[in-house]
Motif scaffolding. Structure first.
Motif, mmCIF file in Angstrom:
data_model
loop_
_atom_site.group_PDB
_atom_site.id
_atom_site.type_symbol
_atom_site.label_atom_id
_atom_site.label_comp_id
_atom_site.label_asym_id
_atom_site.label_seq_id
_atom_site.Cartn_x
_atom_site.Cartn_y
_atom_site.Cartn_z
ATOM 1 N N ALA A 1 29.238 37.599 4.574
ATOM 2 C CA ALA A 1 29.689 36.422 5.308
ATOM 3 C C ALA A 1 28.938 36.343 6.631
ATOM 4 O O ALA A 1 28.851 37.332 7.357
ATOM 5 N N PRO A 2 28.377 35.186 6.969
ATOM 6 C CA PRO A 2 27.679 35.050 8.248
ATOM 7 C C PRO A 2 28.661 35.036 9.418
ATOM 8 O O PRO A 2 29.871 34.852 9.243
ATOM 9 N N ASP A 3 28.111 35.204 10.618
ATOM 10 C CA ASP A 3 28.900 35.001 11.834
ATOM 11 C C ASP A 3 28.976 33.515 12.169
ATOM 12 O O ASP A 3 30.017 33.019 12.589
ATOM 13 N N LEU A 4 27.847 32.822 11.997
ATOM 14 C CA LEU A 4 27.748 31.390 12.273
ATOM 15 C C LEU A 4 27.216 30.671 11.048
ATOM 16 O O LEU A 4 26.267 31.133 10.409
ATOM 17 N N VAL A 5 27.828 29.535 10.720
ATOM 18 C CA VAL A 5 27.370 28.668 9.643
ATOM 19 C C VAL A 5 27.114 27.275 10.212
ATOM 20 O O VAL A 5 27.910 26.771 11.011
ATOM 21 N N VAL A 6 25.996 26.668 9.804
ATOM 22 C CA VAL A 6 25.686 25.293 10.185
ATOM 23 C C VAL A 6 25.521 24.470 8.912
ATOM 24 O O VAL A 6 24.778 24.860 8.012
#
Length: 220
Positions: free
Chosen positions: A130-135
Motif C-alpha cells: 500500500a502506498p503512503d500517497l495516492v494520486v
C-alpha cells in the motif's frame, strides 16, 4: 474484501460501480470470476490495464490531457522525493494488491522507505504494497460511486493521503480519510502534509499550460 466466483449481472455491476461506461468492464472472463492471472494476461497480450475488484475487471482509462497532468505532477513529486531520499514514485501502470482479489492501479503513488526497510523497489508484477500517497486524475469515465469506493479501498489498505485531481474544475481534492477532505483551487497551494513534509506546489502550477521555448536557430 471477500472473493467471489459467481458471474455478475449488469444490475449487479451498476449497483457496485454506478453508471460506469460498459466498455470499461471486461466480459471475458465473466464479471465476478476474474483473477489476478487475468489482469496479467491482458496486460501482456493486449497491453491494456485492468483493475480487479470483486472478480470484475475494470479498465484503467485515462485521456491524453489527464495523462499529461499525471506526468507533470509525477515529475514534480519525483524530484522532491529523490532529493530528500524519502522513497520512490510509481506511475500509471504500477499495479498494487491492496487485499486478496483487489488490485488497484493509481495514476501516481509514493511509497516511503519506512514501508520497505531493505530500500528495494519490488520486482513482483503485483506487489502487496500500500502506498503512503495516492494520486488519481479524474477522467470522464469515472463515476462518483467508483471513486468513493476507491477511497475506502485505499485507506483500508493503509494509504495515508489521497489526492483527486479534477481537470475540468481545475481543483485538487485532498483526502486524509474517506470522509475528510479539503478542496483546493488555483488560489491555494498543495502540500504533502505529514506524508511529504516540506512539499509545496501552487495548484495553478498543476494545470498551467507548458511554456514555449525560444525560437530554434535556422539551419545553416
Amino acid at each position: 474484501m471477500a472473493l467471489t466466483s459467481t458471474a455478475l449481472t449488469l444490475a449487479d455491476l451498476l449497483e457496485r460501480f454506478g453508471p460506469i461506461p460498459v466498455a470499461r468492464i471486461r466480459y471475458d472472463p465473466p464479471p465476478g470470476t476474474a483473477t489476478e492471472a487475468d489482469v496479467l494476461a491482458l496486460e501482456a497480450r493486449e497491453d491494456r490495464l485492468f483493475e480487479l475488484v470483486d472478480g470484475v475487471l475494470v479498465e484503467k482509462a485515462m485521456g491524453f490531457y489527464e495523462s499529461f497532468l499525471a506526468m507533470r505532477l509525477a515529475q514534480l513529486l519525483l524530484a522532491f522525493v529523490e532529493q530528500q531520499a524519502l522513497g520512490f514514485i510509481a506511475g500509471a501502470d504500477g499495479m498494487r494488491r491492496l487485499a486478496p482479489g483487489l488490485v488497484r492501479i493509481p495514476d501516481i503513488s509514493f511509497v516511503s522507505w519506512d514501508r520497505l526497510p531493505e530500500r528495494r523497489v519490488p520486482r513482483r508484477p503485483i506487489p502487496d504494497l500500500a502506498p503512503d500517497l495516492v494520486v488519481e486524475v479524474l477522467s470522464a469515465g469515472n463515476t462518483s460511486q467508483e471513486m468513493a469506493q476507491k477511497l475506502q479501498d485505499y485507506f483500508t489498505a493503509g494509504v495515508r493521503l489521497v489526492w483527486y485531481v479534477d481537470p475540468i474544475l481545475q481543483e485538487v481534492h485532498v483526502y486524509t480519510a474517506p470522509d475528510q477532505h479539503t478542496v483546493l483551487t488555483a488560489a491555494h497551494s498543495l502540500d504533502g502534509g505529514e506524508v511529504l513534509a516540506g512539499f509545496m506546489l501552487p495548484v495553478q502550477q498543476v494545470f498551467a499550460e507548458p511554456t514555449a521555448g525560444a525560437e530554434p536557430e535556422p539551419m545553416p
